[in-house]
Design a protein around this motif. Structure first.
Motif, short mmCIF file in Angstrom:
data_model
loop_
_atom_site.label_atom_id
_atom_site.label_comp_id
_atom_site.label_asym_id
_atom_site.label_seq_id
_atom_site.Cartn_x
_atom_site.Cartn_y
_atom_site.Cartn_z
N PHE A 1 5.64 -39.61 6.91
CA PHE A 1 6.14 -38.57 7.81
C PHE A 1 5.40 -38.61 9.15
CE2 PHE A 1 7.33 -37.14 3.63
CZ PHE A 1 8.54 -36.49 3.82
N TRP A 2 6.11 -38.22 10.21
CA TRP A 2 5.51 -38.10 11.54
C TRP A 2 4.98 -36.67 11.68
CZ3 TRP A 2 8.56 -38.09 16.79
CH2 TRP A 2 7.67 -38.28 17.85
N ALA A 3 3.70 -36.53 11.87
CA ALA A 3 3.07 -35.21 11.92
C ALA A 3 3.49 -34.46 13.18
CB ALA A 3 1.55 -35.35 11.88
N PRO A 4 3.73 -33.14 13.08
CA PRO A 4 4.09 -32.35 14.26
C PRO A 4 2.97 -32.33 15.30
CG PRO A 4 4.56 -31.15 12.22
CD PRO A 4 3.74 -32.35 11.84
N LEU A 5 3.34 -31.97 16.52
CA LEU A 5 2.38 -31.85 17.61
C LEU A 5 1.48 -30.63 17.40
CD1 LEU A 5 4.64 -32.52 20.73
CD2 LEU A 5 3.23 -34.17 19.48
N ALA A 6 0.28 -30.70 17.93
CA ALA A 6 -0.62 -29.55 17.96
C ALA A 6 -0.25 -28.66 19.14
CB ALA A 6 -2.07 -30.03 18.09
N ALA A 7 -0.69 -27.42 19.10
CA ALA A 7 -0.31 -26.43 20.12
C ALA A 7 -0.63 -26.90 21.53
CB ALA A 7 -0.99 -25.10 19.82
N GLU A 8 -1.78 -27.53 21.73
CA GLU A 8 -2.18 -27.92 23.08
C GLU A 8 -1.28 -29.00 23.68
OE1 GLU A 8 -5.01 -29.99 20.11
OE2 GLU A 8 -4.12 -27.99 20.39
N GLU A 9 -0.55 -29.71 22.84
CA GLU A 9 0.32 -30.78 23.33
C GLU A 9 1.63 -30.25 23.93
OE1 GLU A 9 -0.16 -34.64 20.83
OE2 GLU A 9 -0.43 -32.98 19.41
N PHE A 10 1.86 -28.95 23.85
CA PHE A 10 3.04 -28.34 24.45
C PHE A 10 2.76 -27.79 25.84
CE2 PHE A 10 3.87 -28.21 19.91
CZ PHE A 10 5.19 -28.62 19.83
N ALA A 11 1.55 -27.98 26.34
CA ALA A 11 1.18 -27.47 27.66
C ALA A 11 2.04 -28.12 28.75
CB ALA A 11 -0.30 -27.74 27.93
N GLY A 12 2.37 -27.35 29.77
CA GLY A 12 3.14 -27.87 30.90
C GLY A 12 4.62 -28.01 30.65
N GLN A 13 5.11 -27.43 29.56
CA GLN A 13 6.53 -27.56 29.21
C GLN A 13 7.32 -26.27 29.42
OE1 GLN A 13 8.15 -30.42 28.29
NE2 GLN A 13 6.27 -31.52 28.73
N GLY A 14 6.77 -25.34 30.17
CA GLY A 14 7.50 -24.12 30.48
C GLY A 14 7.60 -23.13 29.34
N LEU A 15 6.74 -23.28 28.35
CA LEU A 15 6.76 -22.43 27.17
C LEU A 15 5.67 -21.37 27.25
CD1 LEU A 15 7.09 -25.35 24.63
CD2 LEU A 15 8.84 -23.58 24.91
N THR A 16 5.97 -20.17 26.78
CA THR A 16 4.96 -19.14 26.66
C THR A 16 4.10 -19.42 25.43
OG1 THR A 16 6.31 -17.71 25.27
CG2 THR A 16 6.55 -17.46 27.66
N ASP A 17 2.96 -18.74 25.35
CA ASP A 17 2.11 -18.89 24.16
C ASP A 17 2.87 -18.50 22.90
OD1 ASP A 17 0.04 -19.75 25.74
OD2 ASP A 17 -1.02 -17.83 25.76
N GLU A 18 3.70 -17.47 23.02
CA GLU A 18 4.48 -17.03 21.86
C GLU A 18 5.49 -18.09 21.44
OE1 GLU A 18 7.50 -13.37 20.57
OE2 GLU A 18 6.54 -13.36 22.54
N GLN A 19 6.13 -18.73 22.41
CA GLN A 19 7.10 -19.77 22.09
C GLN A 19 6.43 -20.99 21.49
OE1 GLN A 19 8.73 -20.01 26.02
NE2 GLN A 19 10.37 -18.54 25.61
N ILE A 20 5.26 -21.35 22.00
CA ILE A 20 4.51 -22.47 21.42
C ILE A 20 4.13 -22.16 19.98
CG2 ILE A 20 2.34 -23.76 21.52
CD1 ILE A 20 2.52 -23.54 24.59
N SER A 21 3.68 -20.93 19.75
CA SER A 21 3.32 -20.53 18.40
C SER A 21 4.52 -20.62 17.46
CB SER A 21 2.75 -19.11 18.41
OG SER A 21 2.46 -18.67 17.11
N ARG A 22 5.68 -20.25 17.98
CA ARG A 22 6.90 -20.31 17.16
C ARG A 22 7.22 -21.74 16.76
NH1 ARG A 22 12.89 -18.51 19.25
NH2 ARG A 22 14.00 -18.75 17.28
#
Length: 234
Positions: free
Chosen positions: A130-151
């Motif tokens: 399986f390909w492991a999901p990204l960690a939270a910090e890897e979503f930086a700079g993508q226009g997402l709020t902290d809540e959306q990243i957490s989701r």
């Protein structure tokens, strides 16, 4: 009534489209978000291949007896969606690729990753196929709020590795399909070379969206508007 079938990219399930589905239905259209085999509520330990994902999409269209279908593929899912599009025949109205990979006959998802292929394959080997999901910090700079990243991080599940390494199967040139490509500018400002070539076709059109790679979460209402416009301006 247009029937949208929406398929999210790697690690995600149908839940990622909740807000987009609500907007499409409020506009009087049909909307069906699909979880691919091996992900989210369909997670399982046995191997799942790319052609299983193609068949998931075809089966959903046929099971619901959908007509005037707009297939929507995000990220990885552009590959199975592009293959399913030619297999549902005259049920298809349009394909919409959302910042996605596109299938090429005999090529896989990782074929287009000359720099990142080794990392993807290493993750698959390290995590039991399986390909492991990204960690939270890897979503930086993508226009997402902290809540959306957490989701995303909370809802993500490991992605079946074989779907990323198996080759696509196309019977006809992809540029003959009626298609819209949505490029999310924060992720990368230009379409990939293969997409740029497809956009030369009279059947393809480009729409730019000023957000990151997960617009169904960062800009769901604008994404829904673009999808609705795609049916009005084919």
């Amino acid at each position: 009534m247009t029937q949208f079938v929406l398929v999210a990219g790697a690690w995600l399930g149908s839940w990622a489209w909740d807000e987009v589905v609500a907007d499409l239905r409020a506009a009087g259209q049909g909307a069906h978000a699909l979880t691919l085999s091996g992900l989210a509520e369909k997670r399982r330990d046995e191997p799942v291949g790319q052609q299983t994902h193609v068949q998931d999409i075809v089966d959903e269209v046929e099971r619901l007896d959908l007509r005037d279908v707009v297939l929507v593929g995000h990220s990885y899912s552009g590959i199975p969606v592009g293959q399913a599009a030619e297999r549902i025949g005259d049920r298809l109205a349009r394909v919409v690729f959302v910042d996605s990979n596109v299938p090429a006959d005999g090529e896989s998802f990782v074929s287009a990753w000359p720099d990142g292929r080794a990392a993807v394959e290493a993750s698959i080997a390290e995590h039991g196929g399986f390909w492991a999901p990204l960690a939270a910090e890897e979503f930086a700079g993508q226009g997402l709020t902290d809540e959306q990243i957490s989701r995303i991080v909370t809802g993500a599940t490991p992605h079946p590795g074989a779907t990323l390494t198996e080759p696509a199967r196309l019977e006809r040139p992809l540029d003959a399909l009626p298609a819209t490509y949505i490029k999310c500018l924060l992720d990368w400002p230009e379409p990939s070379p293969d997409v740029a070539e497809l956009l030369k076709s009279e059947h393809w059109r480009l729409v730019e969206l000023n957000t990151g790679h997960w617009p169904m979460l960062s800009e769901p209402h604008e994404l829904a508007r673009i999808l609705l416009d795609a049916t009005k301006n084919p």
